[in-house]
Motif scaffolding. Sequence first.
Motif, PDB file in Angstrom:
ATOM      1  N   ALA A  38      16.332  55.267  41.639  1.00 35.15           N
ATOM      2  CA  ALA A  38      17.269  54.982  40.546  1.00 35.15           C
ATOM      3  C   ALA A  38      18.678  54.739  41.081  1.00 35.15           C
ATOM      4  CB  ALA A  38      17.263  56.132  39.538  1.00 35.15           C
ATOM      5  N   LEU A  39      19.073  55.493  42.101  1.00 37.94           N
ATOM      6  CA  LEU A  39      20.394  55.302  42.697  1.00 37.94           C
ATOM      7  C   LEU A  39      20.481  53.978  43.451  1.00 37.94           C
ATOM      8  CD1 LEU A  39      21.187  58.912  43.871  1.00 37.94           C
ATOM      9  CD2 LEU A  39      22.329  57.621  42.057  1.00 37.94           C
ATOM     10  N   GLN A  40      19.376  53.590  44.065  1.00 31.26           N
ATOM     11  CA  GLN A  40      19.350  52.286  44.738  1.00 31.26           C
ATOM     12  C   GLN A  40      19.514  51.165  43.711  1.00 31.26           C
ATOM     13  OE1 GLN A  40      15.958  51.533  47.252  1.00 31.26           O
ATOM     14  NE2 GLN A  40      16.572  49.430  47.637  1.00 31.26           N
ATOM     15  N   GLU A  41      18.851  51.305  42.577  1.00 30.43           N
ATOM     16  CA  GLU A  41      18.996  50.318  41.497  1.00 30.43           C
ATOM     17  C   GLU A  41      20.451  50.253  41.025  1.00 30.43           C
ATOM     18  OE1 GLU A  41      17.658  49.481  36.861  1.00 30.43           O
ATOM     19  OE2 GLU A  41      16.740  51.149  37.936  1.00 30.43           O
ATOM     20  N   SER A  97      24.055  75.017  42.414  1.00 29.09           N
ATOM     21  CA  SER A  97      23.356  74.395  43.532  1.00 29.09           C
ATOM     22  C   SER A  97      23.825  72.958  43.727  1.00 29.09           C
ATOM     23  CB  SER A  97      21.837  74.400  43.283  1.00 29.09           C
ATOM     24  OG  SER A  97      21.480  73.364  42.385  1.00 29.09           O
ATOM     25  N   ALA A  98      23.611  72.457  44.934  1.00 30.40           N
ATOM     26  CA  ALA A  98      23.980  71.071  45.240  1.00 30.40           C
ATOM     27  C   ALA A  98      23.231  70.104  44.324  1.00 30.40           C
ATOM     28  CB  ALA A  98      23.671  70.761  46.705  1.00 30.40           C
ATOM     29  N   TYR A  99      21.995  70.432  43.979  1.00 32.49           N
ATOM     30  CA  TYR A  99      21.195  69.535  43.128  1.00 32.49           C
ATOM     31  C   TYR A  99      21.730  69.515  41.699  1.00 32.49           C
ATOM     32  CZ  TYR A  99      18.117  68.885  47.005  1.00 32.49           C
ATOM     33  OH  TYR A  99      17.636  68.528  48.238  1.00 32.49           O
ATOM     34  N   LEU A 100      22.084  70.680  41.192  1.00 33.61           N
ATOM     35  CA  LEU A 100      22.640  70.744  39.850  1.00 33.61           C
ATOM     36  C   LEU A 100      24.009  70.064  39.804  1.00 33.61           C
ATOM     37  CD1 LEU A 100      22.375  71.663  36.952  1.00 33.61           C
ATOM     38  CD2 LEU A 100      23.280  73.904  37.631  1.00 33.61           C
ATOM     39  N   ALA A 101      24.824  70.275  40.839  1.00 31.34           N
ATOM     40  CA  ALA A 101      26.148  69.640  40.898  1.00 31.34           C
ATOM     41  C   ALA A 101      26.021  68.118  40.935  1.00 31.34           C
ATOM     42  CB  ALA A 101      26.920  70.140  42.116  1.00 31.34           C
ATOM     43  N   THR A 102      25.060  67.618  41.706  1.00 30.99           N
ATOM     44  CA  THR A 102      24.864  66.171  41.790  1.00 30.99           C
ATOM     45  C   THR A 102      24.378  65.612  40.461  1.00 30.99           C
ATOM     46  OG1 THR A 102      24.448  66.231  44.171  1.00 30.99           O
ATOM     47  CG2 THR A 102      23.562  64.341  42.976  1.00 30.99           C
ATOM     48  N   ALA A 103      23.427  66.283  39.840  1.00 29.72           N
ATOM     49  CA  ALA A 103      22.922  65.817  38.542  1.00 29.72           C
ATOM     50  C   ALA A 103      24.051  65.795  37.515  1.00 29.72           C
ATOM     51  CB  ALA A 103      21.780  66.720  38.064  1.00 29.72           C
ATOM     52  N   ARG A 104      24.881  66.813  37.528  1.00 33.35           N
ATOM     53  CA  ARG A 104      26.010  66.888  36.596  1.00 33.35           C
ATOM     54  C   ARG A 104      26.995  65.745  36.841  1.00 33.35           C
ATOM     55  NH1 ARG A 104      30.734  70.114  37.010  1.00 33.35           N
ATOM     56  NH2 ARG A 104      31.613  70.496  34.952  1.00 33.35           N
ATOM     57  N   ARG A 105      27.313  65.492  38.096  1.00 33.99           N
ATOM     58  CA  ARG A 105      28.223  64.393  38.424  1.00 33.99           C
ATOM     59  C   ARG A 105      27.636  63.048  38.007  1.00 33.99           C
ATOM     60  NH1 ARG A 105      30.811  65.597  44.433  1.00 33.99           N
ATOM     61  NH2 ARG A 105      31.593  67.691  43.970  1.00 33.99           N
ATOM     62  N   LEU A 106      26.342  62.866  38.212  1.00 30.83           N
ATOM     63  CA  LEU A 106      25.707  61.597  37.835  1.00 30.83           C
ATOM     64  C   LEU A 106      25.754  61.383  36.328  1.00 30.83           C
ATOM     65  CD1 LEU A 106      22.694  61.567  40.296  1.00 30.83           C
ATOM     66  CD2 LEU A 106      24.567  59.895  40.229  1.00 30.83           C
ATOM     67  N   LEU A 130      22.957  49.994  33.924  1.00 29.16           N
ATOM     68  CA  LEU A 130      23.598  50.719  35.017  1.00 29.16           C
ATOM     69  C   LEU A 130      23.728  52.201  34.685  1.00 29.16           C
ATOM     70  CD1 LEU A 130      25.171  50.982  37.665  1.00 29.16           C
ATOM     71  CD2 LEU A 130      27.200  50.135  36.445  1.00 29.16           C
ATOM     72  N   ALA A 131      24.247  52.509  33.516  1.00 33.99           N
ATOM     73  CA  ALA A 131      24.403  53.909  33.114  1.00 33.99           C
ATOM     74  C   ALA A 131      23.036  54.593  33.026  1.00 33.99           C
ATOM     75  CB  ALA A 131      25.132  53.993  31.777  1.00 33.99           C
ATOM     76  N   GLY A 132      22.045  53.876  32.541  1.00 30.10           N
ATOM     77  CA  GLY A 132      20.689  54.430  32.451  1.00 30.10           C
ATOM     78  C   GLY A 132      20.116  54.765  33.818  1.00 30.10           C
ATOM     79  N   ALA A 133      20.383  53.935  34.816  1.00 32.84           N
ATOM     80  CA  ALA A 133      19.894  54.212  36.175  1.00 32.84           C
ATOM     81  C   ALA A 133      20.538  55.493  36.714  1.00 32.84           C
ATOM     82  CB  ALA A 133      20.184  53.033  37.092  1.00 32.84           C
ATOM     83  N   LEU A 134      21.815  55.686  36.439  1.00 38.09           N
ATOM     84  CA  LEU A 134      22.495  56.916  36.872  1.00 38.09           C
ATOM     85  C   LEU A 134      21.927  58.138  36.156  1.00 38.09           C
ATOM     86  CD1 LEU A 134      26.129  55.496  36.925  1.00 38.09           C
ATOM     87  CD2 LEU A 134      24.734  56.086  38.924  1.00 38.09           C
ATOM     88  N   GLU A 135      21.676  58.007  34.861  1.00 40.31           N
ATOM     89  CA  GLU A 135      21.071  59.105  34.102  1.00 40.31           C
ATOM     90  C   GLU A 135      19.657  59.389  34.584  1.00 40.31           C
ATOM     91  OE1 GLU A 135      23.539  58.401  29.947  1.00 40.31           O
ATOM     92  OE2 GLU A 135      21.602  57.422  30.223  1.00 40.31           O
ATOM     93  N   ASP A 136      18.895  58.333  34.881  1.00 40.34           N
ATOM     94  CA  ASP A 136      17.530  58.523  35.399  1.00 40.34           C
ATOM     95  C   ASP A 136      17.555  59.294  36.715  1.00 40.34           C
ATOM     96  OD1 ASP A 136      16.551  57.129  33.231  1.00 40.34           O
ATOM     97  OD2 ASP A 136      16.113  55.284  34.356  1.00 40.34           O
TER      98      ASP A 136
END
Length: 175
Positions: A62-65, A2-11, A33-39
């Motif tokens: 989190a992405l805005q941060e 799914s697009a959501y799983l793909a995005t989470a994986r890329r992040l 920064l890395a934590g915001a991407l993981e969040d």
Amino acid sequence: MSAYLATARRLMHLAAVVRGRAYHPKRYMIDTLAGALEDAAIAIQSHPVDEPGQLPQPAADALQEATELLTRHDFMIPAVIVGYATAPITGTMPQMRPLHAVSTQLAHQDADLRARRLALIEHGHLSSRDEEVLHAALTGLLVLHRRHERLAAVIAADNERPCNRGKAPASLATH
């Protein structure tokens, strides 16, 4: 996938790339920064969305941060890289615009960087199920955009030289 799983994986992979490639004199800033991407990745997997194609609000926050951190501080990572991670959901892939160099040599460098970026995308490396390929694709895009930013500064200075002012951008068309 799914697009959501793909995005989470890329992040998650982008967070790993940040930890390995970012520079900041205060190490905790890289971790922030890395934590915001993981969040954001975790929020995408754990929060429902009202409409398909939308990020859950905690992920958007989190992405805005992360984007603000990349914009305010020089981590040696262009903020545009976040857009490659979110593209499966947003449907929008970041671009690398032509720099309109007057110098043929600089125009060739610009075209080369844009062609390399396009090759990474068109060959599907961002959608690879192979962890190493995805990691390498994100790293490659980061490096290409960083080089493009530096080249943009060089081209701007070269285009403003008195002998180049008012000239049309170099044409790379072959005859």
